[in-house]
Design a protein around this motif. Structure first.
Motif, PDB file in Angstrom:
ATOM      1  N   ARG A  71     -16.655 -58.910 106.729  1.00 13.81           N
ATOM      2  CA  ARG A  71     -16.496 -60.066 107.758  1.00 13.81           C
ATOM      3  C   ARG A  71     -17.570 -60.170 108.769  1.00 13.81           C
ATOM      4  N   TRP A 135     -14.795 -60.074 118.754  1.00 14.64           N
ATOM      5  CA  TRP A 135     -15.321 -61.294 118.566  1.00 14.64           C
ATOM      6  C   TRP A 135     -14.747 -62.464 118.614  1.00 14.64           C
ATOM      7  N   GLU A 137     -13.363 -65.823 117.509  1.00 12.21           N
ATOM      8  CA  GLU A 137     -13.564 -66.575 116.404  1.00 12.21           C
ATOM      9  C   GLU A 137     -13.375 -67.985 116.625  1.00 12.21           C
ATOM     10  N   PRO A 141     -17.025 -69.010 115.495  1.00 10.38           N
ATOM     11  CA  PRO A 141     -16.659 -68.898 114.162  1.00 10.38           C
ATOM     12  C   PRO A 141     -17.858 -68.182 113.174  1.00 10.38           C
ATOM     13  N   LYS A 142     -17.375 -67.231 112.548  1.00 14.74           N
ATOM     14  CA  LYS A 142     -18.285 -66.687 111.829  1.00 14.74           C
ATOM     15  C   LYS A 142     -18.753 -67.102 110.856  1.00 14.74           C
ATOM     16  N   ASN A 149     -24.538 -70.639 116.528  1.00 16.51           N
ATOM     17  CA  ASN A 149     -23.544 -70.121 117.488  1.00 16.51           C
ATOM     18  C   ASN A 149     -24.444 -69.983 118.691  1.00 16.51           C
TER      19      ASN A 149
END
Length: 460
Positions: A71, A135, A137, A141-142, A149
């Protein structure tokens, strides 16, 4: 029956430094147990236990869950990582400056300001937010790259800063208007606005010849301020200053003398004589005040003042709420930048895939060296570089002879503006804050070239 006392969390003082640390983990699956092992070792170390011998950290070490493994954050190529070290450091410094400016402005506006972080529909103290940090999200968003970002994050923070500056300017304009229109309490008669002296409560106006102010087609009333001890001379001679002065029309307003002994008088005369009379008064060193009494004018001024006071209060509440929200959003952004930096420097240091454990330690100013030694004991065994810089070893020295820590380390000071109840105590406080800033600057210099320190390392 004795009540059990509930221990309150330790107070976080201004200037308290936080260290975010990262150490590499094994590259196989199921390394979460290794993270827990590191945390347990940190917590069990005598020097790192909170409050140990009064020298321990503010809080026991706790996890800082930077996304890693499956992730993890997206960065593209390793060239991008190298560029990100500079971009993130620059953004980190910029948000640091904005955040502490908001902190200072908020405290100047409200000495009892409470700094709460509002994140993901929850409101927490800063320490609680940091201990439960995840985090965001939804905001970052990853699936989006670190650079994208970061660009979005800085755009939001800069807009917050600009809005805070604009609202602060508006608020200061209202305060300036209020100051210009406010009563000048305590000033002498020569400087006070006579509207606030000769009010309807003081002035007699009944539509008769005994009124304090006479205004007709041909007559007017002149206001004169007399220095202490000159009343008798003025009363004796004022009718001779010029022609067409109404005899025996000089009248002193009672109980209006100022602290310097100046007294307030009025004289009735024909309008044609007013300028010559004023000139003669100035020659005798009497002070003429151009003033025309109006009860309606006084009421209008009072209404304007009340409206302006209400506007200032509304602006105060608006700006206060803005500072509170802007500080919270800027702090969230800052912590996310720290997380990005930990990720980037950990990948550069420990290699791919990104598997590392990150923690936060809160050292006290009098225990820096001891805490660093304890961290080296616990984290040093797996601090060897495994990424682009696999040749680097913990404890290696560069040409300048500086030593590096065997783990990634970033530091930051969330609060650096003294509160009213926590005023700086002389040069000692200033020296501690300066030392914190110097240590942070050394600890956060990223590795971008072979001659620079290993990524994320701090210097001693």
């Amino acid at each position: 029956r004795r009540r059990r006392r509930t221990l309150s969390p330790p107070a976080m003082s201004v200037g308290q430094e936080f260290w975010i640390l990262a150490v590499g983990c094994a590259k196989e699956q199921g390394y979460s147990a290794e993270k827990d092992g590191y945390l347990a070792a940190l917590k069990s170390h005598p020097t790192l236990a909170a409050g140990s011998r009064g020298q321990g950290p503010l809080e026991a070490p706790f996890k800082f869950e930077v996304p890693d493994g499956d992730r993890s954050l997206l960065f593209g190529s390793f060239d991008n990582l190298i560029r990100l070290t500079d971009d993130l450091q620059k953004s980190d410094s910029q948000v640091d400056s904005i955040l502490h400016r908001l902190e200072r402005q908020y405290i100047e506006l409200d000495a009892k300001a409470e700094f709460r972080v509002k994140s993901q529909r929850q409101e927490k103290s800063f320490l609680e937010y940091l201990k439960t940090w995840q985090w965001d999200e939804a905001k970052y968003p990853k699936s989006r790259s670190i650079l994208d970002n970061l660009t979005l994050l800085m755009s939001v923070v800069n807009k917050l800063d600009e809005e805070a500056r604009n609202k602060t300017a508006q608020y200061n304009d209202f305060k300036t208007q209020r100051g210009n229109m406010a009563k000048k309490e305590g000033a002498n008669l020569t400087n006070r606005d006579l509207v606030d002296v000769l009010t309807p409560d003081v002035v007699k106006m009944q539509g008769s010849a005994e009124d304090d102010f006479i205004y007709t087609e041909h007559l007017t009333t002149v206001v004169v301020i007399l220095p202490r001890g000159s009343d008798a001379e003025f009363a004796k001679n004022y009718e001779t200053f010029t022609e067409n002065v109404v005899p025996m029309s000089a009248r002193k307003f009672k109980d209006l003398d100022d602290k310097d002994g100046n007294s307030l008088w009025r004289v009735v005369m024909f309008k044609s004589a007013a300028e010559n009379f004023k000139k003669a008064c100035r020659e005798h060193r009497y002070i003429i005040r151009d003033f025309e009494y109006s009860e309606e004018g006084y009421k209008r001024l009072k209404t304007q003042r009340d409206q302006l006071e209400d506007a200032v209060k509304r602006q105060h509440d608006l700006v206060r709420g803005l500072y509170q929200a802007a500080w919270s959003d800027a702090m969230i952004a800052w912590v996310h930048i720290k997380a990005m930096r930990i990720f980037v420097e950990s990948v550069l240091r420990f290699g791919m895939p990104p598997r590392f454990a990150s923690f936060i330690v809160t050292p006290k100013a009098n225990s820096i060296a001891g805490v660093r030694k304890a961290l080296a004991d616990v984290l040093g065994k797996n601090g060897q570089a495994a990424g682009l810089f696999a040749g680097e070893k913990a404890g290696d020295t560069q040409d300048d002879g500086e030593e590096f820590f065997p783990y990634v380390s970033l530091s930051f000071t969330p609060f650096n503006v003294p509160r009213s109840a926590e005023a700086p105590s002389g040069l000692g406080r200033l020296a501690r804050l300066a030392a914190h800033g110097a240590r942070r600057a050394r600890a956060e210099e990223p590795f971008t070239r072979r001659s620079a320190p290993a990524p994320g390392s701090s210097r001693v």
